[in-house]
Design a protein around this motif. Structure first.
Motif, PDB file in Angstrom:
ATOM      1  N   ARG A 162       0.817  -1.219   0.000  1.00 30.36           N
ATOM      2  CA  ARG A 162       0.000   0.000   0.000  1.00 30.36           C
ATOM      3  C   ARG A 162       0.851   1.270   0.000  1.00 30.36           C
ATOM      4  NH1 ARG A 162      -0.668  -1.710   5.514  1.00 30.36           N
ATOM      5  NH2 ARG A 162       0.125  -0.091   6.898  1.00 30.36           N
ATOM      6  N   ASP A 163       2.143   1.147   0.311  1.00 28.26           N
ATOM      7  CA  ASP A 163       3.031   2.304   0.241  1.00 28.26           C
ATOM      8  C   ASP A 163       3.250   2.677  -1.218  1.00 28.26           C
ATOM      9  OD1 ASP A 163       3.315   2.264   2.952  1.00 28.26           O
ATOM     10  OD2 ASP A 163       5.187   1.127   2.938  1.00 28.26           O
ATOM     11  N   GLY A 164       3.366   3.971  -1.500  1.00 26.34           N
ATOM     12  CA  GLY A 164       3.637   4.424  -2.857  1.00 26.34           C
ATOM     13  C   GLY A 164       4.992   3.927  -3.320  1.00 26.34           C
ATOM     14  N   ARG A 165       5.075   3.455  -4.538  1.00 32.14           N
ATOM     15  CA  ARG A 165       6.326   2.908  -5.065  1.00 32.14           C
ATOM     16  C   ARG A 165       6.773   3.739  -6.265  1.00 32.14           C
ATOM     17  NH1 ARG A 165       8.343   0.260  -1.176  1.00 32.14           N
ATOM     18  NH2 ARG A 165       7.369  -1.694  -0.647  1.00 32.14           N
ATOM     19  N   ASP A 166       7.088   4.992  -6.036  1.00 33.30           N
ATOM     20  CA  ASP A 166       7.567   5.806  -7.144  1.00 33.30           C
ATOM     21  C   ASP A 166       9.078   6.015  -7.066  1.00 33.30           C
ATOM     22  OD1 ASP A 166       7.353   7.314  -4.875  1.00 33.30           O
ATOM     23  OD2 ASP A 166       6.490   9.058  -5.848  1.00 33.30           O
ATOM     24  N   GLY A 167       9.739   5.266  -6.197  1.00 37.32           N
ATOM     25  CA  GLY A 167      11.191   5.356  -6.044  1.00 37.32           C
ATOM     26  C   GLY A 167      11.904   4.429  -7.009  1.00 37.32           C
ATOM     27  N   PRO A 168      13.214   4.332  -6.882  1.00 38.22           N
ATOM     28  CA  PRO A 168      13.991   3.496  -7.793  1.00 38.22           C
ATOM     29  C   PRO A 168      13.771   2.005  -7.547  1.00 38.22           C
ATOM     30  CG  PRO A 168      15.380   4.310  -6.033  1.00 38.22           C
ATOM     31  CD  PRO A 168      14.039   4.972  -5.859  1.00 38.22           C
ATOM     32  N   THR A 169      14.040   1.222  -8.573  1.00 40.19           N
ATOM     33  CA  THR A 169      14.064  -0.229  -8.446  1.00 40.19           C
ATOM     34  C   THR A 169      15.526  -0.627  -8.300  1.00 40.19           C
ATOM     35  OG1 THR A 169      12.077  -0.527  -9.777  1.00 40.19           O
ATOM     36  CG2 THR A 169      13.559  -2.423  -9.586  1.00 40.19           C
ATOM     37  N   ILE A 170      15.830  -1.378  -7.256  1.00 35.88           N
ATOM     38  CA  ILE A 170      17.201  -1.786  -6.983  1.00 35.88           C
ATOM     39  C   ILE A 170      17.272  -3.299  -7.139  1.00 35.88           C
ATOM     40  CG2 ILE A 170      19.036  -1.840  -5.263  1.00 35.88           C
ATOM     41  CD1 ILE A 170      17.698   0.729  -4.098  1.00 35.88           C
ATOM     42  N   ARG A 171      18.014  -3.737  -8.166  1.00 32.48           N
ATOM     43  CA  ARG A 171      18.184  -5.164  -8.415  1.00 32.48           C
ATOM     44  C   ARG A 171      19.538  -5.587  -7.866  1.00 32.48           C
ATOM     45  NH1 ARG A 171      16.229  -5.093 -14.608  1.00 32.48           N
ATOM     46  NH2 ARG A 171      18.234  -4.081 -14.752  1.00 32.48           N
ATOM     47  N   ILE A 172      19.518  -6.526  -6.932  1.00 33.02           N
ATOM     48  CA  ILE A 172      20.751  -7.012  -6.325  1.00 33.02           C
ATOM     49  C   ILE A 172      21.031  -8.405  -6.877  1.00 33.02           C
ATOM     50  CG2 ILE A 172      21.921  -7.554  -4.160  1.00 33.02           C
ATOM     51  CD1 ILE A 172      20.037  -5.488  -2.828  1.00 33.02           C
ATOM     52  N   THR A 173      22.179  -8.547  -7.525  1.00 38.28           N
ATOM     53  CA  THR A 173      22.556  -9.808  -8.160  1.00 38.28           C
ATOM     54  C   THR A 173      23.956 -10.191  -7.706  1.00 38.28           C
ATOM     55  OG1 THR A 173      23.482  -8.675 -10.075  1.00 38.28           O
ATOM     56  CG2 THR A 173      21.158  -9.313 -10.212  1.00 38.28           C
ATOM     57  N   GLY A 174      24.447 -11.311  -8.191  1.00 39.43           N
ATOM     58  CA  GLY A 174      25.805 -11.738  -7.902  1.00 39.43           C
ATOM     59  C   GLY A 174      25.832 -12.928  -6.977  1.00 39.43           C
ATOM     60  N   ALA A 175      26.915 -13.011  -6.172  1.00 41.79           N
ATOM     61  CA  ALA A 175      27.092 -14.166  -5.301  1.00 41.79           C
ATOM     62  C   ALA A 175      27.717 -13.750  -3.983  1.00 41.79           C
ATOM     63  CB  ALA A 175      27.983 -15.199  -5.987  1.00 41.79           C
ATOM     64  N   MET A 176      27.261 -14.440  -2.918  1.00 40.52           N
ATOM     65  CA  MET A 176      27.828 -14.272  -1.581  1.00 40.52           C
ATOM     66  C   MET A 176      28.260 -15.643  -1.101  1.00 40.52           C
ATOM     67  SD  MET A 176      25.525 -11.482   0.380  1.00 40.52           S
ATOM     68  CE  MET A 176      26.716 -11.491   1.701  1.00 40.52           C
ATOM     69  N   GLY A 177      29.447 -15.710  -0.516  1.00 36.87           N
ATOM     70  CA  GLY A 177      29.952 -16.988  -0.030  1.00 36.87           C
ATOM     71  C   GLY A 177      29.399 -17.344   1.336  1.00 36.87           C
ATOM     72  N   PHE A 178      30.131 -16.990   2.401  1.00 35.18           N
ATOM     73  CA  PHE A 178      29.752 -17.390   3.750  1.00 35.18           C
ATOM     74  C   PHE A 178      29.090 -16.279   4.559  1.00 35.18           C
ATOM     75  CE2 PHE A 178      33.138 -20.296   2.526  1.00 35.18           C
ATOM     76  CZ  PHE A 178      32.479 -21.495   2.739  1.00 35.18           C
ATOM     77  N   GLY A 179      28.920 -15.123   3.999  1.00 34.89           N
ATOM     78  CA  GLY A 179      28.297 -14.020   4.729  1.00 34.89           C
ATOM     79  C   GLY A 179      26.792 -13.989   4.543  1.00 34.89           C
ATOM     80  N   ARG A 180      26.191 -12.994   5.138  1.00 37.23           N
ATOM     81  CA  ARG A 180      24.750 -12.796   5.012  1.00 37.23           C
ATOM     82  C   ARG A 180      24.491 -11.380   4.535  1.00 37.23           C
ATOM     83  NH1 ARG A 180      21.045 -14.507   9.679  1.00 37.23           N
ATOM     84  NH2 ARG A 180      20.562 -16.208   8.266  1.00 37.23           N
ATOM     85  N   LEU A 181      23.519 -11.235   3.646  1.00 33.02           N
ATOM     86  CA  LEU A 181      23.085  -9.929   3.174  1.00 33.02           C
ATOM     87  C   LEU A 181      21.822  -9.539   3.920  1.00 33.02           C
ATOM     88  CD1 LEU A 181      23.049  -7.481   1.231  1.00 33.02           C
ATOM     89  CD2 LEU A 181      21.699  -8.904  -0.323  1.00 33.02           C
ATOM     90  N   LYS A 182      21.815  -8.333   4.449  1.00 35.46           N
ATOM     91  CA  LYS A 182      20.634  -7.793   5.114  1.00 35.46           C
ATOM     92  C   LYS A 182      20.256  -6.509   4.364  1.00 35.46           C
ATOM     93  CE  LYS A 182      18.858  -6.162   9.514  1.00 35.46           C
ATOM     94  NZ  LYS A 182      19.189  -5.853  10.917  1.00 35.46           N
ATOM     95  N   VAL A 183      19.027  -6.469   3.862  1.00 37.10           N
ATOM     96  CA  VAL A 183      18.522  -5.298   3.150  1.00 37.10           C
ATOM     97  C   VAL A 183      17.353  -4.746   3.954  1.00 37.10           C
ATOM     98  CG1 VAL A 183      17.487  -4.454   1.016  1.00 37.10           C
ATOM     99  CG2 VAL A 183      19.156  -6.299   0.925  1.00 37.10           C
ATOM    100  N   ARG A 184      17.373  -3.428   4.180  1.00 35.59           N
ATOM    101  CA  ARG A 184      16.266  -2.802   4.882  1.00 35.59           C
ATOM    102  C   ARG A 184      15.953  -1.464   4.255  1.00 35.59           C
ATOM    103  NH1 ARG A 184      16.889   1.249   8.438  1.00 35.59           N
ATOM    104  NH2 ARG A 184      18.987   1.906   8.988  1.00 35.59           N
ATOM    105  N   HIS A 185      14.712  -1.027   4.446  1.00 36.36           N
ATOM    106  CA  HIS A 185      14.278   0.277   3.972  1.00 36.36           C
ATOM    107  C   HIS A 185      14.589   1.327   5.020  1.00 36.36           C
ATOM    108  CE1 HIS A 185      12.044  -0.837   0.322  1.00 36.36           C
ATOM    109  NE2 HIS A 185      11.906  -1.990   0.930  1.00 36.36           N
ATOM    110  N   ALA A 186      14.951   2.524   4.573  1.00 41.31           N
ATOM    111  CA  ALA A 186      15.215   3.633   5.493  1.00 41.31           C
ATOM    112  C   ALA A 186      13.925   3.996   6.216  1.00 41.31           C
ATOM    113  CB  ALA A 186      15.739   4.840   4.720  1.00 41.31           C
ATOM    114  N   ARG A 187      14.063   4.441   7.422  1.00 46.98           N
ATOM    115  CA  ARG A 187      12.881   4.784   8.217  1.00 46.98           C
ATOM    116  C   ARG A 187      12.235   6.080   7.764  1.00 46.98           C
ATOM    117  NH1 ARG A 187      16.184   2.421  12.472  1.00 46.98           N
ATOM    118  NH2 ARG A 187      15.232   0.410  12.923  1.00 46.98           N
ATOM    119  N   ARG A 188      13.027   7.012   7.299  1.00 45.16           N
ATOM    120  CA  ARG A 188      12.457   8.293   6.824  1.00 45.16           C
ATOM    121  C   ARG A 188      13.118   8.725   5.573  1.00 45.16           C
ATOM    122  NH1 ARG A 188      16.058  12.056   9.795  1.00 45.16           N
ATOM    123  NH2 ARG A 188      17.055  10.707  11.272  1.00 45.16           N
TER     124      ARG A 188
END
Length: 188
Positions: A162-188
């Motif tokens: 329900r949030d407006g989606r007029d911002g950019p589209t961010i495509r994350i690709t590639g490879a990660m070995g033993f780490g973890r990726l954490k993606v979050r939206h900014a609060r403001r």
């Protein structure tokens, strides 16, 4: 735009040209005419020279004394480190494609205040070990379909639809070995 003969001084003036070179020269002449660098009469003569040119020397004479075109800004950037931290935050320009490479370090990309000049941005990760955290703008759409993870899955909670989606589209690709990726939206 394709560089033209006078933009490449080492170009052999006797080397033959193709249709793409002629088309590029015609476009450059049109732009110069529209900006007032070439008169109407001179435009006719230069167009004839460009269209009948057989080699780079002929084409160079048709384009002589025109302002040199500015090259387009780079659309791909690479940030790399063998170990340590890779960190970007604050106000910075995000290229169309951003490649992030790290063998052992941590990565933190904060895109919340970044300047986006493209509606779609590709972030290509090549990470060995270590964590990665990406903070995206509040109104961004994130696509993780092209990311391969080795040991731990990535963590991302999409914002509600329900949030407006007029911002950019961010495509994350590639490879990660033993780490973890954490993606979050900014609060403001």
């Amino acid at each position: 735009m394709t560089p033209l003969p006078q933009d490449r001084p080492s170009e052999d003036p006797l080397r033959r040209i193709g249709d793409a070179d002629r088309d590029s020269a015609v476009e450059r002449l049109k732009k110069a005419y529209a900006e007032g660098f070439v008169s109407h009469e001179e435009m006719d003569v230069r167009l004839h020279q460009a269209l009948t040119a057989e080699n780079h020397g002929d084409l160079a004479s048709a384009l002589a004394s025109l302002p040199v075109e500015e090259s387009a800004p780079a659309s791909t950037s690479t940030i790399a480190a063998a170990g340590g931290r890779i960190k970007r935050r604050g106000v910075w320009r995000v290229p169309r494609t951003l490649k992030v490479e790290s063998a052992y370090g941590r990565v933190h990309l904060d895109l919340s205040k970044a300047v986006f000049e493209h509606p779609v941005v590709d972030i290509e990760l090549a990470l060995g070990t270590g964590r990665a955290k990406i903070t995206v703008p509040r109104d961004a759409t994130v696509d993780l379909d092209g990311l391969r993870t080795g040991w731990k899955d990535s963590r991302y909670v999409p914002r509600s639809s329900r949030d407006g989606r007029d911002g950019p589209t961010i495509r994350i690709t590639g490879a990660m070995g033993f780490g973890r990726l954490k993606v979050r939206h900014a609060r403001r």
